[in-house]
Design an enzyme around this catalytic site. Structure first.
Site, short mmCIF file in Angstrom:
data_model
loop_
_atom_site.label_atom_id
_atom_site.label_comp_id
_atom_site.label_asym_id
_atom_site.label_seq_id
_atom_site.Cartn_x
_atom_site.Cartn_y
_atom_site.Cartn_z
N PRO A 1 0.83 -1.21 0.00
CG PRO A 1 -0.85 -1.58 1.57
CD PRO A 1 0.47 -2.12 1.09
CD GLU A 2 2.63 3.22 -4.56
OE1 GLU A 2 2.57 4.43 -4.86
OE2 GLU A 2 2.96 2.34 -5.37
#
Length: 276
Positions: A2-3
């Site tokens: 996840p960014e």
């Protein structure tokens, strides 16, 4: 992994569930994730009230009423799932469960156990080993063309590598760097130092814009990422260049074709015609 937009989406989903709530029950089902969980974590969290939820780069920061902060990193596959009351079926990958006084249950599920949790004093937060070297937030006023111009001036690495360096700017990841460089018409292989100046002034607003659009859309669903309500993010459907190898470039009047190369072990998607 996840960014920033995915983590910010999770934070926003948890705010109405956790902020102002007392943790009436905390269950820890294993001693570690990628590293040992904090000593006496259950004892130290039970009965505490959540004051607010922040985000720093790709970390969730749960501020508690005793001055401590629960630092959470989702890792590769971590999810924060919300339910009203206990789920009917527990997953073997549900490692930490938080119950609030309102009856809401937040479950940290992590199939690959690359996530992380730590408890740190709010006063020592900025010196925590995971946070102390981070650059400015890309959506903050501090991250502007003048700042980027200054930090890139002497860098001889490719601009994509420079933007992925968390010391330069915090929270950017592979997908959104590809998207921002495409929007700014900058080649991912261009030396970072040569981006200083006019190109930096063009790049900063594109970074901010692509992140804002992704947050609004709920992040990008890759493999294990889902929002706290179980819904998949859908910014992936709006990708302009990432994952579009062999497709015509979407820049108006550009006749280029999207190519894929590998930089530092990661896929880079770009148009060789309009990105210079």
């Amino acid at each position: 992994m996840p960014e920033l937009p995915e983590v910010e989406t999770v934070r926003r989903g948890l705010v109405p569930v956790l902020e102002g709530q007392r943790l009436t029950r905390v269950e820890q089902r294993r001693p570690d994730l990628r590293s040992p969980l904090p000593e006496r974590m259950v004892e130290r969290l039970t009965g505490r009230r959540v004051v607010r939820l922040d985000r720093r780069a790709k970390y969730l920061l749960v501020h508690l009423d005793d001055g401590m902060v629960l630092l959470i990193h989702l890792g590769m596959s971590g999810r924060m799932m919300v339910s009203q009351g206990r789920p009917a079926v527990d997953s073997p990958h549900d490692h930490v469960v938080f119950e609030t006084e309102s009856g809401s249950v937040v479950t940290f599920n992590d199939t690959r156990r690359f996530g992380m949790m730590d408890l740190v004093s709010q006063n020592a937060l900025h010196t925590h080993k995971s946070l102390e070297l981070l650059g400015p937030e890309p959506l903050s006023d501090e991250f502007d063309a003048a700042y980027l111009d200054r930090v890139l001036a002497r860098k001889i690495t490719p601009i994509k590598a420079a933007l992925l360096d968390q010391r330069v700017v915090a929270g950017l990841g592979n997908i959104y760097v590809c998207e921002a460089l495409w929007a700014a018409h900058i080649s991912p292989s261009r030396l970072a130092a040569s981006v200083a100046g006019v190109r930096a002034a063009r790049l900063v607003p594109e970074i901010k814009a692509v992140l804002e659009r992704a947050i609004t859309a709920g992040g990008s669903s890759l493999r294990d990422y889902v929002q706290v309500d179980g819904e998949l993010g859908y910014f992936q459907h709006s990708w302009s260049v990432y994952g579009r190898e062999g497709e015509p470039c979407r820049t108006p009047k550009c006749r280029g074709t999207v190519q894929r190369v590998v930089q530092a072990g990661r896929s880079t998607f770009f148009c060789p015609v309009c990105q210079r």
